[in-house]
Enzyme design. Structure first.
Site, PDB file in Angstrom:
ATOM      1  N   GLU A 285      94.941  54.693  -8.602  1.00 26.09           N
ATOM      2  CA  GLU A 285      95.783  55.899  -8.544  1.00 26.09           C
ATOM      3  C   GLU A 285      97.073  55.636  -7.772  1.00 26.09           C
ATOM      4  O   GLU A 285      98.159  56.012  -8.195  1.00 26.09           O
ATOM      5  CB  GLU A 285      94.993  57.028  -7.880  1.00 26.09           C
ATOM      6  CG  GLU A 285      95.753  58.335  -7.759  1.00 26.09           C
ATOM      7  CD  GLU A 285      94.941  59.418  -7.072  1.00 26.09           C
ATOM      8  OE1 GLU A 285      95.409  60.573  -7.052  1.00 26.09           O
ATOM      9  OE2 GLU A 285      93.842  59.127  -6.540  1.00 26.09           O
TER      10      GLU A 285
ATOM     11  N   ASP B 150     102.271  67.430  -4.218  1.00 28.19           N
ATOM     12  CA  ASP B 150     101.290  67.962  -3.274  1.00 28.19           C
ATOM     13  C   ASP B 150     101.779  68.076  -1.829  1.00 28.19           C
ATOM     14  O   ASP B 150     102.432  69.041  -1.467  1.00 28.19           O
ATOM     15  CB  ASP B 150     100.007  67.136  -3.351  1.00 28.19           C
ATOM     16  CG  ASP B 150      99.340  67.226  -4.723  1.00 28.19           C
ATOM     17  OD1 ASP B 150     100.002  67.698  -5.660  1.00 28.19           O
ATOM     18  OD2 ASP B 150      98.184  66.847  -4.863  1.00 28.19           O
TER      19      ASP B 150
END
Length: 790
Positions: A757, A524
């Site tokens: 995460e 990302d």
């Protein structure tokens, strides 16, 4: 006329209607992997029913597009208001939830901590006595008081629902409002399972009410139930369902009001042909004490298989073992079944783009694990490769079918959409801007990590003969799709220089992003060249292509496949991409001692506030990107995960001084080392922990991610076992990093009840999505010292 591949591998003509379909939405013309005989018969039936609805706190469905669907909701007080829990949420409202055990096939046990109440939901299947396809199954709901005070009992309002996605009418049971020990909640008939009934049984006092709806899906079901409850509260003063139903209702919701310290059993029986006396025996075997015995049996089996598969030392403390079980349990319990059509971006005009510029992919099903139930309850292509590194060690048949499902989503050009949003429930859990998939964008081919692992598993004799034969049969059929996938990468993502690649899809005209994202890379907002261009060279993609070429070459050699249709010389490509000198010429920076991307770049880019005129003529302030220096072609001076890809893929010779420099970078506290794991971006980077836009917090700009730590740790282990002058140094770093990762994940799980995460770069605290089990579940392979071989 267009052509394709026949089952034998020969070219075959496509039908006329297929030849007129745009290529981007034309399926790859070879036999589907999921049509292999190994996925039919007993295998298919054994996996028919399951907890395949990861997006809800508890749900059951079948692996068929128009399934019978069951689920659980419950009421809680929040800020003085009644709130319905249904879809998983990534908030601190629920203290903790997740599967403590799950075997991926016929058993799971989950705990949900709600204020001072624990809901324990168990699921188990039974084929004994059932004539229905997929067998019978039971749900047990234990409502417990967390205060450990049996005298203090709190009321609990549970809402169990049953819906026929096919629109078939569901029949309401006769005794729903006058519940005795056992009662039929609902019944019906379906082509797949025949006549079926849903029974409720409990030794505790229950009060039940119901409402029925006629709807195409259950996305808004919790809102409808709350509206019904509110209306009834206004009429009767009681918070209970209306005991009414719409004509031909295909959804029934049953309100079960009870107190803590209650046990509720719900049994589904199918293929009903027998008389009432035999039916009662079947219900008895699925509820009460027999169900308790069956659940205990499955619990013992889970523990035994866990020990066998992961061979964890008995010296590990109970807290660490608990995390290991939660990792595999949540990974398997998060497997979902989805059906629908992806939206593929196809611009209708070169002048202007619109959110309506898309075509629908063909209707497809997807059986897959998911990264996170509350945040990412859908399929992600590059995540799935990491998921399957764990799952194949538990159940190789599940892995083969999941990988087959993904490869079956390939179009005629060899492209696979990287994110799968299939069906109404999946669509309801994703921001609109992320729904449409771009056919120019790829995603790391991590499925090849798994395939390489399976081949090495065969070589190491980790499989039975039948499993070995099935893996080989799978690879034989998969090869033509893997070959097409490689060709897609090797043409669409190739760079200007021989042996160079770059991730397509970066926005080269944005004035909103500090550094245009590379979503297709999976990393990302990891810093790339400040000004995207065709001159870019991405070191991570080059390494992924090396893995892909080397894996394809291994399959060819292992299977003896020198097919006339295979035009790529995988041996030569792998040799080129592993050429150490060429890699260094393209990506190595002597000053930093690190591998770096290359592109058109300047460090003089900032986000600044500016006054702008909006489309409706208003004056507004926006954070926009400004460039203060002239970009030039150069290596990009940002050290982080991308820098370590040549190390991860073991391209660096064990006796090279460059390996020593990589070990120094990894272990340097001023660069990426921390007591909790390796940081995604060096503290010395100009973009370390910087926002990428007004609302985009740093993501891969410092936080600690488990998948990359696992890959780096794997290579540390490798270099600590091969001859070379840095063997001892690699071993020391390996041992400390492994210990740090395990200790931090266990500490966070003990404090929060979640695997996260990613983890904070300074404190090690869990961040981002909860229940990220997902690649963060790789902590179990770190515990068991299981690493992929290259």
């Amino acid at each position: 006329m267009m052509t394709g591949l026949s089952p034998s591998g020969d070219i075959k003509p496509l039908l006329d209607d297929e030849s007129q379909r745009p290529r981007v939405i034309t399926p790859f013309p070879s036999p589907k992997l999921t049509d292999l005989s190994m996925f039919q018969g007993e295998h298919k039936e054994s996996l028919y029913w399951g907890t395949y609805r990861p997006q809800v706190y508890f749900g059951v469905r079948a692996r068929t597009p128009k399934s019978l669907v069951a689920g659980l909701m419950w009421l809680v007080m929040k800020d003085g208001k009644q709130v319905m829990r249904h879809f998983c949420e990534n908030s601190a409202d629920l203290k903790s939830f997740g599967w403590r055990e799950h075997n991926g096939r016929d058993f799971g046990r989950q705990e949900l901590f709600e204020q001072d109440v624990v809901l324990e939901t168990s699921f188990v299947k039974s084929k004994e006595g059932s004539l229905g396809y997929g067998g019978d199954w039971s749900i047990r709901i234990n409502v417990k008081n967390m205060l450990n005070d049996d005298e203090v009992k709190r009321s609990a309002h549970l809402f169990f629902y049953l819906a026929d996605d096919g629109g078939n009418g569901v029949n309401l049971g006769k005794d729903v409002l006058e519940l005795k020990e056992s009662s039929v909640l609902a019944s019906g008939s379906r082509q797949d399972v025949g006549n079926w009934q849903m029974h409720l049984k409990s030794q505790n006092h229950l009060e039940t009410h119901y409402c029925g709806f006629k709807m195409p899906d259950i996305v808004n079901l919790s809102n409808l139930v709350q509206q019904n409850l509110t209306a009834q509260k206004g009429k009767s003063g009681r918070f209970q369902l209306s005991d009414t139903s719409e004509d031909s209702s295909n959804i029934y919701v049953f309100q079960i009001s009870t107190t803590t310290q209650s046990t509720i059993d719900i049994a589904f029986v199918s293929g009903i042909r027998e008389e009432a006396s035999n039916m009662e025996k079947r219900i008895m075997s699925l509820t009460g004490l027999p169900l308790s015995s069956l659940l205990e049996e499955k619990h013992i089996e889970f523990d035994a298989k866990f020990k066998k598969c992961f061979n964890l030392s008995e010296k590990l403390d109970p807290e660490t073992l608990l995390v290991g079980k939660a990792a595999i349990g949540n990974m398997l319990g998060g497997i979902g079944y989805f059906y629908g059509q992806s939206k593929i971006h196809v611009p209708k005009s070169t002048l202007d783009t619109s959110e309506d510029d898309f075509l629908l992919y063909w209707p497809a099903e997807l059986y897959t694990a998911v990264p996170s139930r509350p945040v990412f309850p859908r399929g992600f292509l590059w995540d799935e490769g990491f998921h399957q590194l764990l799952i194949w060690r538990w159940d190789v048949h599940i892995t083969l079918e999941i990988v087959g499902n993904w490869l079956d989503l390939m179009n005629i050009d060899g492209w696979i959409p990287r994110e799968q949003i299939l069906g109404a429930e999946a669509l309801s859990k994703i921001p609109k801007q992320y729904v449409v998939q771009f056919p120019s964008n790829g995603n790391p081919p991590t499925l090849l990590l798994v395939i390489r692992d399976l081949i090495n598993g065969i070589r190491a004799e980790k499989f039975s003969k039948s499993e070995r034969d099935e893996v080989l049969s799978f690879l034989d059929r998969a090869f033509v799709r893997l070959d097409a996938w490689f060709k897609w990468f090797n043409t669409s993502q190739i760079g200007k220089e021989k042996g160079s690649y770059y991730w397509h899809g970066r926005d080269n005209i944005t004035n909103k992003e500090l550094n245009p994202q590379s979503l297709s890379s999976g990393l990302d907002d990891y810093p790339r060249a400040s000004h995207p261009s065709e001159d870019e060279r991405h070191v991570d993609l080059r390494c992924w292509m090396y893995l892909a070429a080397d894996c394809m070459n291994s399959i060819q050699e292992f299977m003896g496949k020198k097919d006339r249709l295979v035009t790529e010389d995988y041996s030569s490509i792998a040799k080129l991409l592993s050429d150490f000198n060429l890699l260094n010429q393209m990506h190595y920076d002597q000053d930093h001692g690190a591998y770096l991307d290359f592109g058109n770049h300047t460090e003089e880019v900032r986000l600044i506030w500016k006054e702008v005129i909006t489309k409706d003529g208003r004056l507004s302030r926006e954070l926009v990107r400004e460039t203060f220096g002239k970009p030039e072609l150069r290596l990009i001076p940002h050290i982080g995960y991308v820098s370590f890809f040549p190390f991860m893929f073991r391209i660096i010779p064990a006796d090279s001084s460059i390996l020593d420099k990589q070990l120094d970078l990894i272990s340097n506290r001023n660069i990426v080392w921390s007591d909790y794991g390796l940081l995604s971006l060096a503290k010395t980077s100009s973009l370390y922990m910087k926002y990428n836009s007004e609302h985009e917090a740093p993501y891969w700009r410092g936080a600690i991610w488990m998948n990359m730590n696992y890959m780096i740790l794997s290579s540390l282990h490798h270099y600590s076992t091969v001859d070379g002058p840095y063997r001892s140094k690699a071993r020391t770093i390996y041992e400390e990093l492994r210990s740090n990762l395990i200790r931090n994940v266990v500490r966070n799980y003990d404090q929060t009840g979640y695997i996260w995460e990613h983890y904070d770069q300074t404190k090690g605290t869990g961040e981002g999505a909860r229940v990220f089990t997902g690649w963060s579940a790789l902590i179990l392979l770190i515990m068991s010292k299981e690493y992929p071989l290259f």
